[in-house]
Design a protein around this motif. Structure first.
Motif, PDB file in Angstrom:
ATOM      1  N   LYS A   8       0.838  -1.209   0.000  1.00 41.10           N
ATOM      2  CA  LYS A   8       0.000   0.000   0.000  1.00 41.10           C
ATOM      3  C   LYS A   8       0.869   1.253   0.000  1.00 41.10           C
ATOM      4  O   LYS A   8       0.549   2.235  -0.668  1.00 41.10           O
ATOM      5  CB  LYS A   8      -0.942  -0.005   1.206  1.00 41.10           C
ATOM      6  CG  LYS A   8      -2.100  -0.955   1.040  1.00 41.10           C
ATOM      7  CD  LYS A   8      -3.019  -0.910   2.243  1.00 41.10           C
ATOM      8  CE  LYS A   8      -4.187  -1.854   2.058  1.00 41.10           C
ATOM      9  NZ  LYS A   8      -5.091  -1.851   3.208  1.00 41.10           N
ATOM     10  N   ALA A   9       1.973   1.218   0.739  1.00 38.31           N
ATOM     11  CA  ALA A   9       2.889   2.361   0.751  1.00 38.31           C
ATOM     12  C   ALA A   9       3.488   2.580  -0.642  1.00 38.31           C
ATOM     13  O   ALA A   9       3.632   3.720  -1.091  1.00 38.31           O
ATOM     14  CB  ALA A   9       3.993   2.149   1.787  1.00 38.31           C
ATOM     15  N   ALA A  10       3.816   1.493  -1.330  1.00 38.33           N
ATOM     16  CA  ALA A  10       4.356   1.607  -2.690  1.00 38.33           C
ATOM     17  C   ALA A  10       3.311   2.212  -3.620  1.00 38.33           C
ATOM     18  O   ALA A  10       3.628   3.059  -4.460  1.00 38.33           O
ATOM     19  CB  ALA A  10       4.789   0.237  -3.203  1.00 38.33           C
ATOM     20  N   GLU A  11       2.065   1.796  -3.455  1.00 39.29           N
ATOM     21  CA  GLU A  11       0.968   2.311  -4.271  1.00 39.29           C
ATOM     22  C   GLU A  11       0.761   3.808  -4.054  1.00 39.29           C
ATOM     23  O   GLU A  11       0.449   4.538  -4.984  1.00 39.29           O
ATOM     24  CB  GLU A  11      -0.312   1.572  -3.865  1.00 39.29           C
ATOM     25  CG  GLU A  11      -1.272   1.320  -4.974  1.00 39.29           C
ATOM     26  CD  GLU A  11      -2.407   0.433  -4.508  1.00 39.29           C
ATOM     27  OE1 GLU A  11      -3.480   0.987  -4.202  1.00 39.29           O
ATOM     28  OE2 GLU A  11      -2.220  -0.788  -4.451  1.00 39.29           O
ATOM     29  N   ASP A  12       0.940   4.255  -2.813  1.00 46.66           N
ATOM     30  CA  ASP A  12       0.731   5.662  -2.460  1.00 46.66           C
ATOM     31  C   ASP A  12       1.940   6.544  -2.742  1.00 46.66           C
ATOM     32  O   ASP A  12       1.823   7.769  -2.750  1.00 46.66           O
ATOM     33  CB  ASP A  12       0.356   5.788  -0.979  1.00 46.66           C
ATOM     34  CG  ASP A  12      -0.994   5.174  -0.667  1.00 46.66           C
ATOM     35  OD1 ASP A  12      -1.801   5.006  -1.602  1.00 46.66           O
ATOM     36  OD2 ASP A  12      -1.234   4.854   0.513  1.00 46.66           O
ATOM     37  N   ASP A  13       3.099   5.934  -2.960  1.00 46.67           N
ATOM     38  CA  ASP A  13       4.330   6.682  -3.202  1.00 46.67           C
ATOM     39  C   ASP A  13       4.298   7.254  -4.617  1.00 46.67           C
ATOM     40  O   ASP A  13       4.173   6.513  -5.597  1.00 46.67           O
ATOM     41  CB  ASP A  13       5.534   5.747  -3.025  1.00 46.67           C
ATOM     42  CG  ASP A  13       6.859   6.477  -3.044  1.00 46.67           C
ATOM     43  OD1 ASP A  13       7.027   7.408  -3.862  1.00 46.67           O
ATOM     44  OD2 ASP A  13       7.749   6.091  -2.267  1.00 46.67           O
ATOM     45  N   GLU A  14       4.429   8.551  -4.741  1.00 45.39           N
ATOM     46  CA  GLU A  14       4.365   9.219  -6.043  1.00 45.39           C
ATOM     47  C   GLU A  14       5.375   8.657  -7.048  1.00 45.39           C
ATOM     48  O   GLU A  14       5.113   8.635  -8.244  1.00 45.39           O
ATOM     49  CB  GLU A  14       4.576  10.730  -5.893  1.00 45.39           C
ATOM     50  CG  GLU A  14       3.402  11.440  -5.262  1.00 45.39           C
ATOM     51  CD  GLU A  14       2.118  11.318  -6.092  1.00 45.39           C
ATOM     52  OE1 GLU A  14       2.182  11.419  -7.330  1.00 45.39           O
ATOM     53  OE2 GLU A  14       1.061  11.105  -5.487  1.00 45.39           O
ATOM     54  N   ARG A  15       6.522   8.179  -6.570  1.00 42.03           N
ATOM     55  CA  ARG A  15       7.532   7.631  -7.480  1.00 42.03           C
ATOM     56  C   ARG A  15       7.028   6.368  -8.185  1.00 42.03           C
ATOM     57  O   ARG A  15       7.438   6.068  -9.283  1.00 42.03           O
ATOM     58  CB  ARG A  15       8.813   7.285  -6.723  1.00 42.03           C
ATOM     59  CG  ARG A  15       9.522   8.480  -6.122  1.00 42.03           C
ATOM     60  CD  ARG A  15      10.689   8.032  -5.283  1.00 42.03           C
ATOM     61  NE  ARG A  15      10.185   7.256  -4.132  1.00 42.03           N
ATOM     62  CZ  ARG A  15      10.949   6.532  -3.325  1.00 42.03           C
ATOM     63  NH1 ARG A  15      12.243   6.456  -3.536  1.00 42.03           N
ATOM     64  NH2 ARG A  15      10.422   5.886  -2.306  1.00 42.03           N
ATOM     65  N   PHE A  16       6.141   5.629  -7.509  1.00 44.20           N
ATOM     66  CA  PHE A  16       5.696   4.339  -8.028  1.00 44.20           C
ATOM     67  C   PHE A  16       4.209   4.317  -8.355  1.00 44.20           C
ATOM     68  O   PHE A  16       3.698   3.315  -8.824  1.00 44.20           O
ATOM     69  CB  PHE A  16       5.987   3.242  -7.003  1.00 44.20           C
ATOM     70  CG  PHE A  16       7.398   3.237  -6.531  1.00 44.20           C
ATOM     71  CD1 PHE A  16       8.438   2.923  -7.389  1.00 44.20           C
ATOM     72  CD2 PHE A  16       7.704   3.563  -5.212  1.00 44.20           C
ATOM     73  CE1 PHE A  16       9.749   2.920  -6.963  1.00 44.20           C
ATOM     74  CE2 PHE A  16       9.015   3.554  -4.775  1.00 44.20           C
ATOM     75  CZ  PHE A  16      10.043   3.244  -5.647  1.00 44.20           C
TER      76      PHE A  16
END
Length: 133
Positions: free
Chosen positions: A33-41
Protein backbone atom coordinates in the motif's frame (compact mmCIF):
# COMPACT_ATOMS: atom_id res chain seq x y z
CA UNK A 1 42.29 -18.67 16.73
CA UNK A 2 40.53 -19.50 13.45
CA UNK A 3 37.46 -21.10 15.15
CA UNK A 4 36.93 -17.93 17.21
CA UNK A 5 37.21 -15.76 14.08
CA UNK A 6 34.71 -17.94 12.21
CA UNK A 7 32.29 -17.86 15.14
CA UNK A 8 32.55 -14.07 15.35
CA UNK A 9 32.00 -13.80 11.59
CA UNK A 10 28.89 -15.95 11.86
CA UNK A 11 27.42 -13.73 14.60
CA UNK A 12 28.24 -10.58 12.66
CA UNK A 13 26.37 -11.89 9.63
CA UNK A 14 23.21 -12.71 11.62
CA UNK A 15 21.64 -9.22 11.38
CA UNK A 16 21.84 -9.52 7.60
CA UNK A 17 20.02 -12.84 7.80
CA UNK A 18 17.36 -11.35 10.05
CA UNK A 19 16.76 -8.55 7.55
CA UNK A 20 15.97 -11.18 4.89
CA UNK A 21 13.24 -12.88 6.93
CA UNK A 22 9.96 -12.48 5.03
CA UNK A 23 7.55 -9.97 6.52
CA UNK A 24 4.20 -11.09 7.86
CA UNK A 25 1.19 -10.97 5.57
CA UNK A 26 -0.04 -7.72 7.16
CA UNK A 27 3.42 -6.13 6.91
CA UNK A 28 3.60 -7.09 3.23
CA UNK A 29 0.18 -5.54 2.59
CA UNK A 30 1.33 -2.33 4.33
CA UNK A 31 4.51 -2.23 2.23
CA UNK A 32 2.48 -2.73 -0.97
CA UNK A 33 0.00 0.00 0.00
CA UNK A 34 2.89 2.36 0.75
CA UNK A 35 4.36 1.61 -2.69
CA UNK A 36 0.97 2.31 -4.27
CA UNK A 37 0.73 5.66 -2.46
CA UNK A 38 4.33 6.68 -3.20
CA UNK A 39 4.36 9.22 -6.04
CA UNK A 40 7.53 7.63 -7.48
CA UNK A 41 5.70 4.34 -8.03
CA UNK A 42 2.08 5.47 -8.21
CA UNK A 43 1.48 4.63 -11.90
CA UNK A 44 2.78 1.05 -11.79
CA UNK A 45 0.00 -0.81 -9.90
CA UNK A 46 -2.67 0.85 -12.05
CA UNK A 47 -0.78 0.11 -15.28
CA UNK A 48 -0.15 -3.49 -14.18
CA UNK A 49 -3.85 -4.12 -13.53
CA UNK A 50 -4.99 -2.24 -16.64
CA UNK A 51 -2.79 -4.44 -18.79
CA UNK A 52 -4.21 -7.65 -17.34
CA UNK A 53 -7.76 -6.67 -16.39
CA UNK A 54 -9.38 -9.10 -18.85
CA UNK A 55 -7.39 -12.11 -17.67
CA UNK A 56 -7.95 -11.19 -14.00
CA UNK A 57 -11.69 -10.74 -14.62
CA UNK A 58 -11.78 -14.14 -16.34
CA UNK A 59 -9.96 -15.71 -13.39
CA UNK A 60 -12.51 -14.18 -11.01
CA UNK A 61 -15.43 -15.58 -13.01
CA UNK A 62 -13.85 -19.04 -13.15
CA UNK A 63 -13.00 -19.04 -9.46
CA UNK A 64 -16.38 -17.70 -8.37
CA UNK A 65 -18.13 -20.22 -10.62
CA UNK A 66 -16.55 -23.11 -8.72
CA UNK A 67 -18.15 -22.20 -5.38
CA UNK A 68 -21.72 -21.74 -4.20
CA UNK A 69 -22.55 -18.03 -3.86
CA UNK A 70 -22.76 -18.13 -0.06
CA UNK A 71 -19.18 -19.49 0.10
CA UNK A 72 -17.69 -16.65 -1.94
CA UNK A 73 -15.99 -14.33 0.52
CA UNK A 74 -13.81 -11.25 0.17
CA UNK A 75 -10.07 -11.67 0.47
CA UNK A 76 -6.80 -9.77 0.21
CA UNK A 77 -3.95 -10.87 -2.02
CA UNK A 78 -0.33 -9.74 -1.82
CA UNK A 79 2.52 -10.54 -4.19
CA UNK A 80 5.94 -9.41 -5.36
CA UNK A 81 6.27 -8.78 -9.10
CA UNK A 82 9.76 -9.71 -10.23
CA UNK A 83 11.77 -7.63 -12.75
CA UNK A 84 10.73 -10.06 -15.51
CA UNK A 85 7.03 -9.53 -14.69
CA UNK A 86 6.50 -12.88 -12.98
CA UNK A 87 4.74 -12.86 -9.59
CA UNK A 88 6.38 -14.48 -6.57
CA UNK A 89 5.41 -14.93 -2.95
CA UNK A 90 1.69 -14.74 -3.76
CA UNK A 91 -0.40 -15.04 -0.60
CA UNK A 92 -4.07 -14.59 0.23
CA UNK A 93 -6.03 -14.07 3.41
CA UNK A 94 -8.37 -15.56 4.37
CA UNK A 95 -7.56 -18.78 2.58
CA UNK A 96 -10.58 -20.49 1.02
CA UNK A 97 -11.41 -22.18 -2.28
CA UNK A 98 -11.98 -18.95 -4.21
CA UNK A 99 -8.92 -17.13 -2.85
CA UNK A 100 -6.70 -20.17 -3.56
CA UNK A 101 -8.08 -20.38 -7.10
CA UNK A 102 -7.49 -16.67 -7.72
CA UNK A 103 -3.96 -16.84 -6.26
CA UNK A 104 -3.14 -19.74 -8.60
CA UNK A 105 -4.48 -17.79 -11.59
CA UNK A 106 -2.55 -14.66 -10.56
CA UNK A 107 0.63 -16.70 -10.09
CA UNK A 108 0.38 -18.10 -13.61
CA UNK A 109 0.20 -14.62 -15.16
CA UNK A 110 2.92 -12.41 -16.52
CA UNK A 111 2.73 -8.71 -15.76
CA UNK A 112 4.24 -5.42 -16.83
CA UNK A 113 7.87 -5.23 -15.71
CA UNK A 114 7.92 -3.15 -12.52
CA UNK A 115 10.22 -0.33 -11.51
CA UNK A 116 12.90 -1.28 -8.98
CA UNK A 117 11.66 -1.02 -5.41
CA UNK A 118 14.17 -0.09 -2.68
CA UNK A 119 15.22 -2.97 -0.45
CA UNK A 120 13.18 -5.64 -2.26
CA UNK A 121 13.82 -8.09 -5.08
CA UNK A 122 10.34 -7.53 -6.51
CA UNK A 123 7.70 -4.82 -6.58
CA UNK A 124 5.08 -5.28 -3.82
CA UNK A 125 1.43 -5.29 -4.93
CA UNK A 126 -1.80 -5.96 -3.11
CA UNK A 127 -5.46 -6.10 -3.98
CA UNK A 128 -8.67 -6.58 -2.09
CA UNK A 129 -11.16 -8.74 -3.94
CA UNK A 130 -14.78 -8.45 -2.86
CA UNK A 131 -16.71 -11.69 -2.80
CA UNK A 132 -20.12 -10.14 -2.69
CA UNK A 133 -21.43 -13.11 -0.77
Amino acid sequence: MKPVFLLCSAFLSMPALAAQVPATFDERVSIAKAAEDDERFHPYPEQMVRGTSRSLAGAMRRCWGKSPRQEVKSFVMVADIQPDGRPRNVAVKPVHAVSRCFAAAFTSGRYLAPPPYPGKDGFPVTMRVDGGG
